[in-house]
Scaffold this motif. Structure first.
Motif, PDB file in Angstrom:
ATOM      1  N   ASN A 249      84.888 -22.505 -21.252  1.00  0.00           N
ATOM      2  CA  ASN A 249      85.144 -22.529 -22.776  1.00  0.00           C
ATOM      3  C   ASN A 249      84.298 -21.345 -23.524  1.00  0.00           C
ATOM      4  O   ASN A 249      83.052 -21.033 -23.079  1.00  0.00           O
ATOM      5  N   VAL A 250      84.835 -20.764 -24.249  1.00  0.00           N
ATOM      6  CA  VAL A 250      84.152 -19.708 -25.137  1.00  0.00           C
ATOM      7  C   VAL A 250      83.873 -20.201 -26.442  1.00  0.00           C
ATOM      8  O   VAL A 250      84.773 -20.497 -27.160  1.00  0.00           O
ATOM      9  N   LEU A 251      82.336 -20.674 -26.807  1.00  0.00           N
ATOM     10  CA  LEU A 251      82.232 -21.208 -27.923  1.00  0.00           C
ATOM     11  C   LEU A 251      81.778 -20.013 -28.956  1.00  0.00           C
ATOM     12  O   LEU A 251      80.820 -19.354 -28.722  1.00  0.00           O
ATOM     13  N   ALA A 252      82.311 -20.079 -30.122  1.00  0.00           N
ATOM     14  CA  ALA A 252      81.963 -19.222 -31.123  1.00  0.00           C
ATOM     15  C   ALA A 252      80.788 -19.952 -31.892  1.00  0.00           C
ATOM     16  O   ALA A 252      80.644 -20.527 -32.803  1.00  0.00           O
ATOM     17  N   GLU A 253      79.427 -19.841 -31.422  1.00  0.00           N
ATOM     18  CA  GLU A 253      78.339 -20.725 -31.950  1.00  0.00           C
ATOM     19  C   GLU A 253      77.750 -19.588 -33.040  1.00  0.00           C
ATOM     20  O   GLU A 253      77.508 -18.356 -32.934  1.00  0.00           O
ATOM     21  N   PRO A 254      77.191 -20.161 -33.983  1.00  0.00           N
ATOM     22  CA  PRO A 254      76.328 -19.533 -35.059  1.00  0.00           C
ATOM     23  C   PRO A 254      75.296 -18.839 -34.329  1.00  0.00           C
ATOM     24  O   PRO A 254      74.828 -19.178 -33.114  1.00  0.00           O
ATOM     25  N   SER A 256      71.517 -18.264 -33.258  1.00  0.00           N
ATOM     26  CA  SER A 256      70.448 -18.944 -32.881  1.00  0.00           C
ATOM     27  C   SER A 256      69.059 -18.679 -33.508  1.00  0.00           C
ATOM     28  O   SER A 256      68.078 -19.564 -33.471  1.00  0.00           O
TER      29      SER A 256
END
Ligand code: FES
Length: 380
Positions: A249-254, A256
């Motif tokens: 899965n490729v998470l588009a995290e804000p 850090s």
């Protein structure tokens, strides 16, 4: 010339035992009961007449009597065209013996009788008869002109009947010949028989079973197709899900990291909750952990089951609302089910002098990580 006796006269004479006499009183034929006289005159013996039948003669019998060749007693007594000659033989002294008709061993057909009547020849004898052979009829020298005959229903004389039939046949032949000469179709074509309908036979048992099976298969066809479509769709979905596991899965995290301000913006023994809701940490300034005035970023997540504790400024502690765990301002747990202290994020001074919090790095007190210089900043 003596007039020829009619059939009725012949039959009456036969019943009476005598011979018919000509109407004009001419010479009569020799009577059957006078064979001796006939023998005396040199004439051939004539057999006695047959007994009467006691019923009217049929047309066939009349024709036979007229020709003298038909079976039955009246025929034997009936005079034939040759009979007068035979009767006249004693007078002339000549002995006329007509040739016997050839026997064919069966009754004559009507066609044969008519042919004999038309040709005037000798009709073959139907069966061997005990009577006197009758001389064949002499063929006419010239064809006699057609006579006017009454209707067939009124004809009583067999010869007239034969003549009427002959004329009718000749007339029909003439009509057919005229139709052929004109080019008209002689006969309409026979009406074609309607083509026989093919009636299907009774189906066999195996054919009935096959037909029933095919009918059921047709009725179940939509369900079979739907089943196969569902099965194929499910198999495709399962394959796609298995293939999905092959890729992470490729998470588009804000991002850090976040800048929270300069160190002088925070007061001693104070907790800033400005970034709790959005970023999930507090900025704490205190001297109660190791006696040094330091700044650090404390994660606002309870170490029991992850609830967000609340800062209670009056009690100078963090209190978890879920199970009552309590933490000091330094983050050390002291009450409730929390098994360990809260965790810190990495902090650093950015190029612009602000404190930059990096949430990608954590420090745990039970692991002696709070002594790491990246886990706190000295307050200036
Ligand atoms: Fe905090 Fe249970 S989650 S005490």
């Amino acid at each position: 010339m003596a007039e020829r006796p009619s059939v009725k006269d012949i039959l009456a004479a036969a019943r009476k035992g005598g011979a018919a006499k000509p109407a004009d009183g001419g010479e009569a034929a020799p009577a059957p009961e006078a064979p001796a006289a006939a023998e005396a005159s040199g004439a051939p013996a004539v057999p006695p007449p047959a007994p009467s039948l006691g019923r009217p003669l049929t047309l066939k019998e009349k024709l036979a009597a007229a020709r003298g060749a038909a079976p039955g007693a009246p025929a034997a007594a009936a005079p034939t065209p040759a009979a007068p000659a035979a009767a006249a033989a004693p007078a002339t002294g000549e002995k006329v013996v007509p040739p016997p008709a050839p026997s064919i061993g069966r009754p004559l057909t009507l066609k044969e009788k008519l042919a004999a009547a038309k040709s005037g020849g000798v009709a073959p004898a139907a069966a061997p008869s005990g009577g006197v052979p009758v001389a064949p009829k002499a063929a006419p020298a010239a064809k006699a002109p057609a006579r006017d005959l009454p209707p067939l229903s009124e004809i009583s004389d067999p010869r007239d009947l034969a003549e009427a039939l002959r004329q009718a046949g000749a007339k029909k032949d003439k009509e057919l010949a005229g139709a052929d000469a004109k080019g008209a179709p002689a006969k309409p074509a026979a009406k074609a028989k309607p083509e026989a309908k093919t009636v299907p036979g009774k189906p066999s048992k195996s054919a009935s079973l096959a037909e029933g099976t095919s009918r059921r298969a047709v009725l179940q066809f939509p369900w079979i197709v739907a089943g196969w479509v569902a099965f194929t769709g499910g198999l495709g979905a399962l394959t796609a899900m298995c293939g999905r596991f092959m890729f992470p899965n490729v998470l588009a995290e804000p991002p850090s990291t976040v800048k929270v301000g300069v160190p002088t913006d925070f007061a001693k023994e104070d907790v800033s909750e400005r970034w709790k809701a959005e970023w999930g940490f507090w900025i704490v300034r205190t001297e109660r952990y190791n006696g040094q005035d330091i700044l650090f970023a404390l994660q606002s997540v309870c170490t029991h089951l992850g609830c967000p504790p609340n800062w209670l400024a009056g009690e100078q502690k963090f209190k978890c609302p879920c199970h009552g765990s309590g933490f000091y301002i330094s983050g050390i747990n002291f009450e409730g089910p929390a098994p360990r202290p809260l965790e810190r994020f990495r902090v650093a001074i950015a190029d612009d002098g602000q404190i930059m919090v990096d949430k990608s790095a954590k420090f745990q007190e039970e692991l002696a990580q709070w002594s790491d210089p990246d886990s706190f900043l000295p307050a200036v």
